[in-house]
Design a protein around this motif. Structure first.
Motif, PDB file in Angstrom:
ATOM      1  N   ARG A  49      -6.511   9.469  -5.711  1.00  0.00           N
ATOM      2  CA  ARG A  49      -6.437   8.403  -4.713  1.00  0.00           C
ATOM      3  C   ARG A  49      -5.440   7.352  -5.175  1.00  0.00           C
ATOM      4  O   ARG A  49      -5.490   6.896  -6.321  1.00  0.00           O
ATOM      5  N   VAL A  50      -4.532   6.960  -4.252  1.00  0.00           N
ATOM      6  CA  VAL A  50      -3.510   5.958  -4.553  1.00  0.00           C
ATOM      7  C   VAL A  50      -3.573   4.874  -3.475  1.00  0.00           C
ATOM      8  O   VAL A  50      -3.500   5.171  -2.283  1.00  0.00           O
ATOM      9  N   ASN A  51      -3.726   3.631  -3.899  1.00  0.00           N
ATOM     10  CA  ASN A  51      -3.748   2.485  -2.998  1.00  0.00           C
ATOM     11  C   ASN A  51      -2.355   1.864  -2.991  1.00  0.00           C
ATOM     12  O   ASN A  51      -1.926   1.271  -3.983  1.00  0.00           O
TER      13      ASN A  51
ATOM     14  N   ASN B 159       3.738  14.512  -6.467  1.00  0.00           N
ATOM     15  CA  ASN B 159       4.906  13.636  -6.343  1.00  0.00           C
ATOM     16  C   ASN B 159       4.796  12.873  -5.031  1.00  0.00           C
ATOM     17  O   ASN B 159       4.913  13.427  -3.948  1.00  0.00           O
ATOM     18  N   LEU B 160       4.548  11.569  -5.132  1.00  0.00           N
ATOM     19  CA  LEU B 160       4.358  10.707  -3.965  1.00  0.00           C
ATOM     20  C   LEU B 160       5.595   9.832  -3.797  1.00  0.00           C
ATOM     21  O   LEU B 160       5.954   9.064  -4.702  1.00  0.00           O
TER      22      LEU B 160
ATOM     23  N   GLN C  73      -5.054   9.710  -0.195  1.00  0.00           N
ATOM     24  CA  GLN C  73      -6.038  10.510  -0.931  1.00  0.00           C
ATOM     25  C   GLN C  73      -5.754  11.991  -0.708  1.00  0.00           C
ATOM     26  O   GLN C  73      -5.519  12.422   0.417  1.00  0.00           O
ATOM     27  N   MET C  74      -5.808  12.781  -1.803  1.00  0.00           N
ATOM     28  CA  MET C  74      -5.492  14.199  -1.739  1.00  0.00           C
ATOM     29  C   MET C  74      -6.545  14.983  -2.513  1.00  0.00           C
ATOM     30  O   MET C  74      -6.863  14.656  -3.666  1.00  0.00           O
TER      31      MET C  74
ATOM     32  N   ASP D 104      -6.152   6.060  -8.811  1.00  0.00           N
ATOM     33  CA  ASP D 104      -7.495   6.470  -9.234  1.00  0.00           C
ATOM     34  C   ASP D 104      -7.559   7.998  -9.174  1.00  0.00           C
ATOM     35  O   ASP D 104      -7.463   8.589  -8.099  1.00  0.00           O
ATOM     36  N   ILE D 105      -7.711   8.635 -10.347  1.00  0.00           N
ATOM     37  CA  ILE D 105      -7.760  10.100 -10.438  1.00  0.00           C
ATOM     38  C   ILE D 105      -9.176  10.511 -10.835  1.00  0.00           C
ATOM     39  O   ILE D 105      -9.705  10.035 -11.846  1.00  0.00           O
TER      40      ILE D 105
END
Length: 444
Positions: free
Chosen positions: A332-334, A310-311, A341-342, A325-326
């Motif tokens: 990764r979320v831009n 949850n971002l 990135q997690m 991008d998973i």
């Protein structure tokens, strides 16, 4: 050198809805301009033109402005009044604090019959003996000179002694021109010395056979020069405290010095380029990155065997600015050009993952199912506590079995038996054949 561009004039024509062809007034002061250009072609309807506090050396490219009524060229480098005959509607001309030394050049303003105000205060010609009498007698259409009203009696007195005043003015102009030529020569020599770049000792070397010797001498001189460098603050004080005459060249020199200082200051303030961000190291290690500095939470749903990220993305930000991008081991979320990135605690299925955004809070929720073959963690069922008496009986029975060496047997509760009993009957094909008969032989 700053030029007059169409974009510059349009930005100065905001009051006219940025239209140039119908512009009647434009302000171009303090723009570091060194030339008047393009205005007479782009702004033919111009009536008021402000060009004060620039570096303009000559009056040019304004002769076609037939409707021009007011021209302000104060605080420039103008030395001669010229090229204004075509400005038929000119009523006011301001040349305050320039370098007009040819007082006779005011005669070119005779054709400007509507000229009523003229300002020449602060110019070298204003210090000439008979300056005011000469201007008043030469320009009969003038009503005010340097802000002072011209009376009828003053005009009559000026006309009576015009010839004598004119001779005196010519004589002073000649002396001024000689002094001005000397100032130009000194300024040219100083500029030439700065442009020339001889060796460190001030000599020019042309003998190519002495290259090694020249290099050694230059190296020694360079070391000496580095040791004798003056502090920057001291150099600044020397520049401004050095006495010099007030000339167009000195104005240009001071302007360029300020520009160089400003450019050096801006260069020092330039931010160093950031090193490229490292998302995955050369060894293949995934880094945790949170450039947008967003709050987040990472949970595991054991029932559905998924991982949920949850971002907390900004509520009013457009979803088109978010790119997800998973991968199997990381997400990764831009977010508007900044990377989040997690590293995930387990491998997931990218193809089956989903990314949804809340319509109320704007949060981005990534639902990522675990990869196949992942062992689910089950909760341990607590056993009921054993009574102390039962513990004691169990321990006594264990001791008896050990003494009697009786093997332990597993007892199965018949009620828990759920297997189906099957009676297996051999088929005829698989029945054992009788053993072959053995021939009896007698041995004698």
């Amino acid at each position: 050198m700053v030029h007059i561009t169409e974009d510059l004039i349009r930005r100065r024509a905001e009051h006219n809805e940025c239209e140039i062809f119908s512009l009647e007034e434009v302000t171009l002061h303090q723009q570091h301009l060194e030339r008047i250009e393009h205005i007479e072609r782009w702004c033919k309807e111009l009536k008021i033109l402000y060009l004060q506090n620039n570096l303009i050396p000559t009056i040019e490219n304004v002769g076609r402005l037939k409707k021009l009524e007011y021209l302000n060229l104060a605080l420039n480098n103008i030395e001669v009044i010229e090229n204004l005959e075509g400005c038929e509607s000119l009523q006011k001309l301001d040349l305050t604090v320039n370098f007009v030394g040819l007082l006779s050049s005011v005669e070119s303003l005779k054709h400007n019959v509507h000229l009523a105000d003229l300002y020449l205060v602060g110019n070298p010609c204003s210090e000439f003996q008979g300056y005011r009498k000469y201007v008043v007698a030469t320009l009969p259409q003038l009503q005010r000179l340097d802000g002072t009203e011209i009376s009828r009696s003053e005009r009559i007195r000026s006309l009576q002694g015009l010839e004598e005043v004119r001779k005196e003015v010519r004589k002073q102009e000649t002396e001024y021109l000689k002094r001005r030529a000397k100032e130009r020569e000194e300024a040219g020599e100083e500029a030439g010395n700065k442009e020339r770049k001889p060796g460190f000792d001030g000599r020019w070397y042309t003998d190519i056979n002495n290259t090694d010797l020249i290099l050694e001498e230059n190296q020694e001189n360079q070391e000496n020069q580095e040791n004798q460098e003056v502090d920057e603050e001291q150099q600044e004080n020397d520049f401004w405290n050095k006495p010099c005459s007030f000339t167009p060249e000195s104005r240009l020199q001071a302007h360029r010095h300020l520009e160089d200082k400003k450019r050096a200051k801006e260069k020092g303030k330039e931010k160093k380029p950031k090193p490229p961000r490292t998302l995955i190291t050369a060894e293949g290690r995934v880094m945790n990155v949170n450039e947008p500095k967003l709050d987040f939470s990472l949970t595991e749903d054991e029932v559905n065997n998924t991982i949920i990220l949850n971002l907390e993305v900004y509520r009013h930000m457009d979803s088109s600015l978010i790119d997800v991008d998973i991968q199997t081991t990381y997400a990764r979320v831009n977010v508007k050009g900044k990377i989040f990135q997690m590293l995930l605690p387990a491998e997931v299925k990218p193809d089956s993952s989903t990314a949804l955004r809340s319509q109320t809070s704007g949060h981005l929720v990534l639902n990522m199912p675990r990869a196949e073959g992942e062992i689910k963690v089950t909760k341990k069922v607590p056993r009921p506590p054993i009574a102390p008496q039962q513990k004691r009986n169990n321990s006594q029975e264990d001791d008896k079995r050990k003494l009697n060496k009786v093997p332990e047997r597993l007892e199965v509760d018949p009620s828990k038996h759920t297997a189906v009993d099957l009676n297996i009957v051999r088929s005829l094909k698989h029945q054992e054949a009788p053993p072959p008969e053995v021939e009896k032989t007698l041995l004698f």
